[in-house]
Structure formats: C-alpha cells, structure tokens
Motif scaffolding. Structure first.
Motif, mmCIF file in Angstrom:
data_model
loop_
_atom_site.group_PDB
_atom_site.id
_atom_site.type_symbol
_atom_site.label_atom_id
_atom_site.label_comp_id
_atom_site.label_asym_id
_atom_site.label_seq_id
_atom_site.Cartn_x
_atom_site.Cartn_y
_atom_site.Cartn_z
ATOM 1 N N ALA A 282 0.831 -1.209 0.000
ATOM 2 C CA ALA A 282 0.000 0.000 0.000
ATOM 3 C C ALA A 282 0.863 1.256 0.000
ATOM 4 O O ALA A 282 1.869 1.339 0.704
ATOM 5 C CB ALA A 282 -0.915 0.009 1.224
ATOM 6 N N ALA A 283 0.440 2.232 -0.811
ATOM 7 C CA ALA A 283 0.969 3.597 -0.717
ATOM 8 C C ALA A 283 -0.054 4.393 0.089
ATOM 9 O O ALA A 283 -1.253 4.317 -0.184
ATOM 10 C CB ALA A 283 1.145 4.206 -2.098
ATOM 11 N N ILE A 284 0.418 5.104 1.099
ATOM 12 C CA ILE A 284 -0.479 5.748 2.065
ATOM 13 C C ILE A 284 -0.260 7.255 2.103
ATOM 14 O O ILE A 284 0.883 7.710 2.177
ATOM 15 C CB ILE A 284 -0.210 5.197 3.493
ATOM 16 C CG1 ILE A 284 -0.317 3.672 3.531
ATOM 17 C CG2 ILE A 284 -1.131 5.842 4.517
ATOM 18 C CD1 ILE A 284 -1.684 3.118 3.593
ATOM 19 N N GLU A 285 -1.352 8.007 2.060
ATOM 20 C CA GLU A 285 -1.295 9.453 2.345
ATOM 21 C C GLU A 285 -1.977 9.694 3.687
ATOM 22 O O GLU A 285 -3.053 9.150 3.934
ATOM 23 C CB GLU A 285 -2.006 10.249 1.248
ATOM 24 C CG GLU A 285 -2.050 11.746 1.534
ATOM 25 C CD GLU A 285 -2.478 12.565 0.325
ATOM 26 O OE1 GLU A 285 -1.630 12.772 -0.571
ATOM 27 O OE2 GLU A 285 -3.649 12.993 0.271
ATOM 28 N N ILE A 286 -1.345 10.486 4.546
ATOM 29 C CA ILE A 286 -1.919 10.764 5.869
ATOM 30 C C ILE A 286 -2.030 12.275 6.074
ATOM 31 O O ILE A 286 -1.058 13.010 5.883
ATOM 32 C CB ILE A 286 -1.063 10.179 7.011
ATOM 33 C CG1 ILE A 286 -0.885 8.675 6.835
ATOM 34 C CG2 ILE A 286 -1.712 10.458 8.360
ATOM 35 C CD1 ILE A 286 0.042 8.054 7.862
ATOM 36 N N LEU A 287 -3.222 12.700 6.454
ATOM 37 C CA LEU A 287 -3.482 14.094 6.815
ATOM 38 C C LEU A 287 -4.082 14.117 8.212
ATOM 39 O O LEU A 287 -5.008 13.348 8.495
ATOM 40 C CB LEU A 287 -4.472 14.712 5.823
ATOM 41 C CG LEU A 287 -5.101 16.051 6.203
ATOM 42 C CD1 LEU A 287 -4.054 17.169 6.169
ATOM 43 C CD2 LEU A 287 -6.264 16.397 5.270
ATOM 44 N N PHE A 288 -3.555 14.952 9.092
ATOM 45 C CA PHE A 288 -4.136 15.125 10.421
ATOM 46 C C PHE A 288 -4.785 16.503 10.523
ATOM 47 O O PHE A 288 -4.329 17.473 9.905
ATOM 48 C CB PHE A 288 -3.065 14.991 11.511
ATOM 49 C CG PHE A 288 -2.501 13.603 11.633
ATOM 50 C CD1 PHE A 288 -3.324 12.527 11.898
ATOM 51 C CD2 PHE A 288 -1.146 13.369 11.456
ATOM 52 C CE1 PHE A 288 -2.807 11.233 11.997
ATOM 53 C CE2 PHE A 288 -0.617 12.092 11.550
ATOM 54 C CZ PHE A 288 -1.458 11.020 11.819
ATOM 55 N N GLY A 289 -5.841 16.578 11.317
ATOM 56 C CA GLY A 289 -6.518 17.845 11.549
ATOM 57 C C GLY A 289 -5.602 18.840 12.244
ATOM 58 O O GLY A 289 -4.733 18.461 13.025
ATOM 59 N N SER A 290 -5.803 20.131 11.939
ATOM 60 C CA SER A 290 -5.011 21.206 12.546
ATOM 61 C C SER A 290 -5.748 22.521 12.314
ATOM 62 O O SER A 290 -6.636 22.594 11.465
ATOM 63 C CB SER A 290 -3.618 21.283 11.900
ATOM 64 O OG SER A 290 -3.744 21.712 10.549
ATOM 65 N N PRO A 291 -5.390 23.581 13.063
ATOM 66 C CA PRO A 291 -6.005 24.886 12.800
ATOM 67 C C PRO A 291 -5.814 25.332 11.349
ATOM 68 O O PRO A 291 -6.713 25.934 10.750
ATOM 69 C CB PRO A 291 -5.278 25.825 13.777
ATOM 70 C CG PRO A 291 -4.847 24.927 14.897
ATOM 71 C CD PRO A 291 -4.520 23.620 14.252
ATOM 72 N N ALA A 292 -4.644 25.029 10.767
ATOM 73 C CA ALA A 292 -4.393 25.412 9.375
ATOM 74 C C ALA A 292 -5.359 24.695 8.429
ATOM 75 O O ALA A 292 -5.896 25.296 7.489
ATOM 76 C CB ALA A 292 -2.950 25.095 8.991
#
Length: 365
Positions: A282-292
């Motif tokens: 698997a190729a994985i993209e990860i995004l986490f929540g933030s004020p930006a």
C-alpha cells in the motif's frame, strides 16, 4: 456445521492458491485473481443454469430476490475452517456474474499491515471525523479493521459499525462492539446511522458514505462529539474534502464547509500496488486535523492541503506521491507502477529523471 455447497470447492481452491478474488461469470470459466493478476481455472464455461446452481443455495432468500429485481446484491459467506468471503452478485451483458473476495479470519494489526506509526494517533481520538479513502479493492476495510481492533484492545468504549456486508467480526475485548449489516439489520446506511446515534455510542463506523443524507448524518454525529470513521472512493485528502462538499447543493456548501472544517481530524488515503517480489503493497497518504486545515477547508482553499501535508512531515503526515517515491526507492514497486498511481504525474516523471531511475512511459499507462 460443515458447508457442502457446490461453490465451496472453488473457494477452497482459491484459498489453497493464495488468491484474493474469485470471479464467476456466465460465458467464461471461473477466474482467480492472484497478486493482482488474472488466472483462469481449468473448468468449463459457466452457463446461466450453472450460475443459479452455484449461487442460489448460498444467498439469503431476500437477497436473491433483490438480485433478481435490481441486478446486484452484496453479502458475506463463510466456509467453516476455510474463510469468510465478501460476495457481490451482479448482472452483465452475457448473463449473471459474481465476485468472492476473501476476508482474512485473523484481523491484522497496524504493524502487520506495515502502516506508518503515525496512524496510531487516529485510534486515540475522542471525537471528530476520520476518513479512510481509496479506490475499490485498495484495502480500506482491512485498514479500518486494524484501527478498530487496536481501539477494541485498548479502550473501554461502545463501538457501532454499520457495514454492507459485515466483513471482519470483532469479538468484545476492552470495548463493546455492536456490528450491524445493511439489508439484514437495517434498510440503509442512513437509517442505521440515524438509529446508531441514539444507541449511546462513543464511536461509529460508517462502512460507506454513499449519499448526501448519510454524509450529512455522519457530519452531524461528529459535530455532536462522537468519533465517526467513514470511507470514500477518493485517492487523496484534497479530493476527499472536495467530494464531501460537492455532494451538497450549491446553496448548502458554505455551511457544509464550515461543519467539515470543524470536525475533520484525519484522512488516510491508500492505493494498492503490485509488489515486485509478489503480493501487494500500500501507498499511504496521511493528513491530520489542525487549525491550518480548518482554515483551508472553511475558506475553500482545499488545493493548498497538499502543501500543508508536505509541511507536516514532523507530525507524521505524508503525501501520496512521497509515499509512492519511498516504495520505488526501497525497490518494492516498479517506477512505472508508481507513475501510474501518482497524483501529479509530471512531477513524478521529473523526480524519476532527477534521481536517475529509468522508466517506460508506455507501461505506465
């Protein structure tokens, strides 16, 4: 209780050969998918009457009726001591078709799946919306099962899953897990989700956020303080945000943008590639929540999300194309496979050229 349905011998063969899928299609012999490649089984061409003899005995009667009426249906089927299978019946030009996908009986952990360590952050959240996205067959269900399993082993909470069909069965550990199947326990994802909100959950898994009402209900549930996991068929975090917003009519999109901005805590996008040594990776993209991130979604600047992911490496974020590059550098996949799956193909071509990796445009697609 032993199962003696005729289809079982094909499913045993599938397990013996290590295949992931079995295709039964009128007008063709049965076919296995193994390591991403199609392998015909030495057997006669399937006729309509063969299909009915093989499939009708294993389908719940109400789902066979639905298949006859609507042209498709899904359910889970188990061959004891072999495996559970996700089953889809459909109608096609030459007649009937079916696909069986093997569901591992043992739920794999985050570590066993080789997911980045940062993914553990998602299992410690208390509220908000987490989306696991990717095309059909990209391993979303397997990844979600690993996340739920970790929460089940470590947290005292009530988890409700809404699935079509139930794939991985979670035994109660630290958590109480209530699994509901669309069709068997509820008429639709929307109805099941509407009921689930009233059943004292801490976390709800929505197996597929298919329509406007289900998406609206999932956003509302996250807004009230619940933790909501959902899946979508998108292959990047930015496209995921746009997909959710664009489902709604124009006059509602500003309001939805505001709600989504306030609740989204993470997006995990994945694509499966053929591994050079066999199998898939698997190729994985990860995004986490933030004020930006909140600001970018609220202001309609989702095109800036990729830049934010690239700037967030220290927090464990990773862009899809960077994940693909890492797989090429580790010699796990071919450069052509990475180029085919890349979000920015021009940039991937430049990178491959800059690091001196030869590749063929023609086999990249």
């Amino acid at each position: 209780m032993a199962s003696n349905n005729r289809i079982d011998r094909f499913l045993r063969l599938m397990r013996e050969r290590g295949a992931s899928d079995l295709h039964i299609s009128v007008g063709r012999p049965p076919i296995l998918r193994n390591g991403g490649r199609i392998e015909p089984i030495r057997y006669r061409v399937i006729e309509n009457h063969d299909y009915v003899d093989l499939m009708r005995p294993i389908a719940p009667p109400h789902l066979w009726e639905r298949f006859m009426e609507t042209g498709d249906t899904d359910f889970a089927y188990e061959v004891p001591e072999v495996a559970r299978f996700r089953v889809n019946f459909f109608k096609q030009e030459r007649g009937y078709g079916a696909v069986f996908r093997i569901i591992p009986t043992k739920i794999m952990t985050v570590e066993q799946l080789g997911l980045p360590k940062a993914v553990h952050k998602l299992t410690r959240l208390r509220s908000g919306l987490v989306l696991v996205t990717g095309p059909t067959g990209s391993g979303k269900s397997t990844t979600l099962a690993a996340l739920i399993h970790e929460m089940n082993m470590t947290r005292k909470m009530h988890f409700i899953t809404i699935e079509d069909p139930i794939e991985f069965v979670h035994e109660n550990q630290q958590a109480l897990v209530s699994q509901r199947e669309v069709g068997q326990h509820s008429h639709s994802f929307f109805n099941a989700l509407r009921s689930a909100v009233r059943e004292d959950p801490d976390c709800i898994l929505v197996g597929e956020m298919r329509d406007l009402e289900t998406i609206r209900m999932a956003l509302n549930a996250a807004e009230t303080g619940l933790l909501v996991f959902g899946t979508l068929h998108t292959n990047s975090a930015a496209k995921t945000m746009d997909r959710i917003i664009n489902v709604f009519p124009n006059d509602q999109q500003d309001g939805v943008r505001s709600v989504l901005a306030s609740v989204v805590k993470g997006v995990l996008s994945q694509q499966l590639l053929r591994r050079k040594q066999g199998g898939r990776v698997a190729a994985i993209e990860i995004l986490f929540g933030s004020p930006a991130l909140t600001s970018q979604i609220r202001e309609g600047k989702t095109h800036q999300i990729l830049g934010m992911i690239k700037a967030g490496k220290a927090q464990g974020m990773i862009a899809m194309d960077d994940s693909l590059k890492a797989l090429v550098e580790k010699d796990l996949v071919t450069p052509e496979a990475a180029l085919e799956k890349a979000i920015d193909k021009d940039e991937m071509r430049k990178w491959l050229g800059a690091v001196g990796i030869r590749f063929s445009e023609h086999s990249a697609g």
